[in-house]
Design an enzyme around this catalytic site. Structure first.
Site, PDB file in Angstrom:
ATOM      1  N   TRP A 107       0.826  -1.205   0.000  1.00 53.85           N
ATOM      2  CA  TRP A 107       0.000   0.000   0.000  1.00 53.85           C
ATOM      3  C   TRP A 107       0.861   1.256   0.000  1.00 53.85           C
ATOM      4  CZ3 TRP A 107      -3.937  -1.951  -1.887  1.00 53.85           C
ATOM      5  CH2 TRP A 107      -4.422  -3.198  -1.469  1.00 53.85           C
ATOM      6  N   LYS A 138     -11.235  -2.030   8.798  1.00 58.70           N
ATOM      7  CA  LYS A 138     -10.352  -2.784   9.686  1.00 58.70           C
ATOM      8  C   LYS A 138     -10.847  -2.687  11.131  1.00 58.70           C
ATOM      9  CE  LYS A 138      -7.479  -3.193   6.151  1.00 58.70           C
ATOM     10  NZ  LYS A 138      -7.216  -4.442   5.414  1.00 58.70           N
ATOM     11  N   ASP A 174      -0.878   6.826   6.570  1.00 60.58           N
ATOM     12  CA  ASP A 174      -1.943   5.873   6.263  1.00 60.58           C
ATOM     13  C   ASP A 174      -2.034   4.910   7.441  1.00 60.58           C
ATOM     14  OD1 ASP A 174      -3.564   3.814   5.391  1.00 60.58           O
ATOM     15  OD2 ASP A 174      -2.422   3.390   3.569  1.00 60.58           O
TER      16      ASP A 174
END
Length: 356
Positions: free
Chosen positions: A102, A193, A169
């Protein structure tokens, strides 16, 4: 049979959140309407959005410190684009730390806006550690890092001090540990999440860093527009925001981030202790960089895979297959996963040892 859900995302949420959300699907606030069909401009939903945004800042101890919380759409992947669009100065540059899939995705998007400096990368070792020694250029518009790497099972245990805006992030470990969130100028995270179902993305941004890029930014991608419209620039993902609010309420009732951190550390310590003790297993990342959210591990002998797989499935465990980039197993231990579920997995690992 109760399922022990280790899915990496969308992932486990608190049972009481499911129960409350299911009631709202049938009849929200005794309105006779479903949360799925009410207007996002209605008094009932505006109250949901206002409380959710306020509760984010309260839990992060950012109230009155110049931050705004936004619930947007497009996932963290859209934030890979929005961050440089809003923060990278024209003819400027940005600095990134490359610690996984990511992070590298965010780097790729930033390159479309200007010079993108990768200050360090652990790609050479398949991202099995967090780089420690690197220099952040002082003339960069911002520094971007990824706090937790879901696929590879690494986590930043500390963050650099820098005079330029710090962007992070936090998609896979937000609200999981008590850190000084005021160190960051912009935080973003997909909800799926630790917060709620897929469909909304949390952005927490310090207002003073905005409006300085010199770019003309399309309204839908402009953080200032979303702040002005209070996360209502376009129709928000009503149910995802509502479920996120329920999860934030659950976390506050539990005692906040400091309380859940203790629980998360207990879960991680239990599993990692077994991985290190049991001769049939081995971890995949540097011990000092192990994630408390995503534990990645392998069998020492793949000949035992069929037996182990049958045992954990029989025990009601779900979602521990490793990502194809790493192989083996990945146990995602997000906030709502109870310690009981980790004990079940550890017992299965011990039982395998007895049977070999």
């Amino acid at each position: 049979m109760k399922k022990h859900n280790y899915s990496a995302g969308p992932c486990i949420l608190p049972q009481e959140v499911f129960e409350e959300a299911s009631k709202a699907i049938l009849n929200f606030n005794d309105s006779g309407l479903s949360i799925l069909e009410i207007s996002h401009r209605s008094k009932d939903f505006v109250a949901v959005m206002d409380e959710a945004r306020a509760l984010v800042l309260e839990l992060m101890n950012l109230e009155g410190k110049g931050y705004q919380a936004l619930f947007l759409q497009g996932g963290a992947s859209l934030e890979f684009l929005m961050v440089p669009y809003n923060l990278m100065k024209v003819e400027g540059k940005a600095a990134y730390l490359d610690t996984g899939t990511w992070a590298s995705g965010a780097i790729k998007e930033a390159k479309a806006f200007g010079e993108t400096v990768v200050v360090a990368s652990s790609k050479d070792s398949n991202y099995n550690y967090i780089p420690k020694e690197y220099t952040i250029p002082s003339d960069a518009s911002y520094f971007h890092c990824t706090s937790n790497n879901t696929i590879f099972g690494t986590q930043m245990k500390s963050f650099p001090t820098t005079d330029i805006p710090l962007v992070c992030d936090m998609s896979s470990d937000i609200f999981s540990r008590d850190i000084d969130f005021s160190k960051f100028d912009l935080i973003y995270a997909g909800a799926q999440k630790n917060m709620g179902p897929a469909g909304t993305t949390l952005v927490v941004v310090k207002e003073e860093i905005l409006g300085k890029s010199g770019r003309t930014i399309p309204n839908i991608l402009n953080y200032e527009q979303h702040i002005t419209k209070e996360s209502m620039y376009n129709t928000p993902p009503v149910f995802a925001v509502y479920t996120s609010l329920l999860t934030l309420r659950w976390l506050k009732k539990l005692g906040g981030i400091a309380a859940i951190e203790k629980i998360n550390e207990s879960k991680a310590n239990l599993l990692y202790s077994e991985i290190d003790r049991n001769p049939l297993f081995k971890g995949t990342v540097a011990k000092e960089d192990r994630s408390i959210m995503n534990a990645t591990f392998l069998l020492e002998n793949e000949a035992h895979q069929e037996l182990f797989d049958s045992m954990w499935k029989k025990a009601g465990i779900s979602g521990i297959n490793g990502h194809r980039s790493v192989g083996g197993y990945r146990a995602s231990m997000y906030n709502a996963l109870p310690l009981e579920s980790v004990k079940v997995l550890v017992d299965v690992m011990k039982e395998l040892e007895k049977n070999i």
